[in-house]
Design a protein around this motif. Structure first.
Motif, short mmCIF file in Angstrom:
data_model
loop_
_atom_site.label_atom_id
_atom_site.label_comp_id
_atom_site.label_asym_id
_atom_site.label_seq_id
_atom_site.Cartn_x
_atom_site.Cartn_y
_atom_site.Cartn_z
N HIS A 111 0.82 -1.20 0.00
CA HIS A 111 0.00 0.00 0.00
C HIS A 111 0.87 1.26 0.00
CE1 HIS A 111 -3.22 -2.77 1.28
NE2 HIS A 111 -3.99 -1.93 0.61
N ALA A 112 1.90 1.27 0.83
CA ALA A 112 2.79 2.43 0.89
C ALA A 112 3.47 2.66 -0.45
CB ALA A 112 3.82 2.24 2.00
N TYR A 113 3.91 1.58 -1.08
CA TYR A 113 4.58 1.66 -2.38
C TYR A 113 3.67 2.37 -3.39
CZ TYR A 113 6.23 -0.12 -6.91
OH TYR A 113 6.63 -0.23 -8.21
N ALA A 114 2.43 1.91 -3.50
CA ALA A 114 1.50 2.51 -4.46
C ALA A 114 1.20 3.97 -4.11
CB ALA A 114 0.21 1.69 -4.51
N GLU A 115 0.99 4.23 -2.85
CA GLU A 115 0.67 5.60 -2.42
C GLU A 115 1.83 6.54 -2.68
OE1 GLU A 115 -0.67 8.12 1.55
OE2 GLU A 115 -0.05 6.03 1.77
N THR A 121 8.16 12.90 -7.67
CA THR A 121 9.41 13.46 -7.14
C THR A 121 9.20 14.30 -5.88
OG1 THR A 121 9.21 15.37 -8.60
CG2 THR A 121 10.50 13.48 -9.42
N ASP A 122 7.98 14.32 -5.35
CA ASP A 122 7.70 15.11 -4.15
C ASP A 122 7.89 14.32 -2.86
OD1 ASP A 122 7.12 17.42 -5.53
OD2 ASP A 122 4.97 16.97 -5.68
N ILE A 123 8.48 13.11 -2.98
CA ILE A 123 8.71 12.29 -1.79
C ILE A 123 10.00 11.52 -1.97
CG2 ILE A 123 7.39 10.33 -2.69
CD1 ILE A 123 6.41 9.85 0.22
N GLU A 124 10.68 11.30 -0.86
CA GLU A 124 11.83 10.40 -0.83
C GLU A 124 11.61 9.44 0.33
OE1 GLU A 124 16.65 10.20 -0.02
OE2 GLU A 124 15.62 12.14 0.10
N GLU A 133 14.26 0.38 -1.52
CA GLU A 133 14.85 -0.38 -2.64
C GLU A 133 13.83 -0.64 -3.74
OE1 GLU A 133 17.78 -1.55 -4.21
OE2 GLU A 133 18.39 -0.21 -2.62
N ARG A 134 12.63 -1.00 -3.36
CA ARG A 134 11.59 -1.29 -4.35
C ARG A 134 11.27 -0.05 -5.18
NH1 ARG A 134 5.57 -3.69 -3.03
NH2 ARG A 134 4.86 -3.78 -5.18
N ILE A 135 11.15 1.10 -4.52
CA ILE A 135 10.87 2.33 -5.25
C ILE A 135 12.08 2.71 -6.11
CG2 ILE A 135 10.51 4.82 -4.97
CD1 ILE A 135 8.45 4.14 -2.82
N LYS A 136 13.27 2.51 -5.59
CA LYS A 136 14.48 2.80 -6.36
C LYS A 136 14.50 1.98 -7.65
CE LYS A 136 19.50 2.43 -6.08
NZ LYS A 136 20.62 1.99 -5.22
N ARG A 137 14.19 0.69 -7.57
CA ARG A 137 14.14 -0.15 -8.77
C ARG A 137 13.09 0.36 -9.75
NH1 ARG A 137 14.13 -4.28 -5.13
NH2 ARG A 137 11.97 -4.74 -5.61
N THR A 138 11.94 0.77 -9.22
CA THR A 138 10.85 1.23 -10.07
C THR A 138 11.21 2.49 -10.84
OG1 THR A 138 9.23 0.25 -8.59
CG2 THR A 138 8.42 1.94 -10.07
N VAL A 139 12.00 3.35 -10.26
CA VAL A 139 12.35 4.59 -10.96
C VAL A 139 13.62 4.47 -11.78
CG1 VAL A 139 11.07 6.04 -9.34
CG2 VAL A 139 13.51 5.66 -8.98
N GLY A 148 18.29 7.03 -20.21
CA GLY A 148 18.73 7.93 -19.14
C GLY A 148 19.53 7.19 -18.10
N GLN A 149 20.11 7.92 -17.21
CA GLN A 149 20.84 7.33 -16.11
C GLN A 149 20.16 7.70 -14.81
OE1 GLN A 149 24.87 8.58 -16.28
NE2 GLN A 149 25.33 7.37 -18.08
N ALA A 150 20.12 6.77 -13.89
CA ALA A 150 19.48 7.03 -12.60
C ALA A 150 20.45 7.63 -11.66
CB ALA A 150 18.92 5.74 -12.03
#
Length: 150
Positions: A111-115, A121-124, A133-139, A148-150
């Protein structure tokens, strides 16, 4: 977390809401989404709905208590200036760029991941590490696809 039903649970009813099927099972009763059931063991005995069970009353109680159920965990995040969430969070003072640290109660990492992804880019996400890590992989993975480069 996916549910494993076995002979400890007896089916009370199945209902459909918003194109999703749910089963109400006892003891409890508990409500769970059918697509989250990983294992189901059929019992050789027949089933009789418990006397006095009222599905409508069960659903009403479930809905009433839905927003009162405790969150199961927390996430530590940084929020961009002006960003608010739909629930109360504990925040600290803003840093020099105007970002604030916030401790956010979360129902689950999914739930947190989806939210949090919806905030772009307004949240870290700072913690828990598995959510970060999951969000990092997603972006980062799509960035590679687009050159592009992350």
């Amino acid at each position: 977390m996916p549910l494993r039903l076995n002979d400890r649970f007896s089916d009370h009813s199945a209902v459909s809401r918003s194109n999703r099927w749910y089963v109400v099972a006892g003891p409890g009763p508990r409500t769970c989404r059918v697509d989250k059931i990983l294992e189901l063991t059929a019992s050789p005995e027949g089933f009789t709905r418990p006397e006095g069970f009222d599905l409508a009353a069960c659903r009403e109680t479930y809905q009433r208590d839905f927003h009162d159920r405790p969150y199961r965990g927390e996430a530590l995040v940084r929020l961009a200036p002006g960003v608010t969430l739909a629930r109360e969070v504990r925040t600290g003072p803003a840093d020099e760029a105007g970002w604030t640290r916030a401790t956010v109660p979360v129902e689950s990492l999914d739930h947190a991941y989806a939210e949090f992804l919806r905030l772009g880019t307004d949240i870290e996400v700072l913690a828990p590490p598995e959510l970060r890590e999951r969000i990092k992989r997603t972006v980062t993975e799509p960035a590679g696809r687009y050159g592009g480069q992350a």
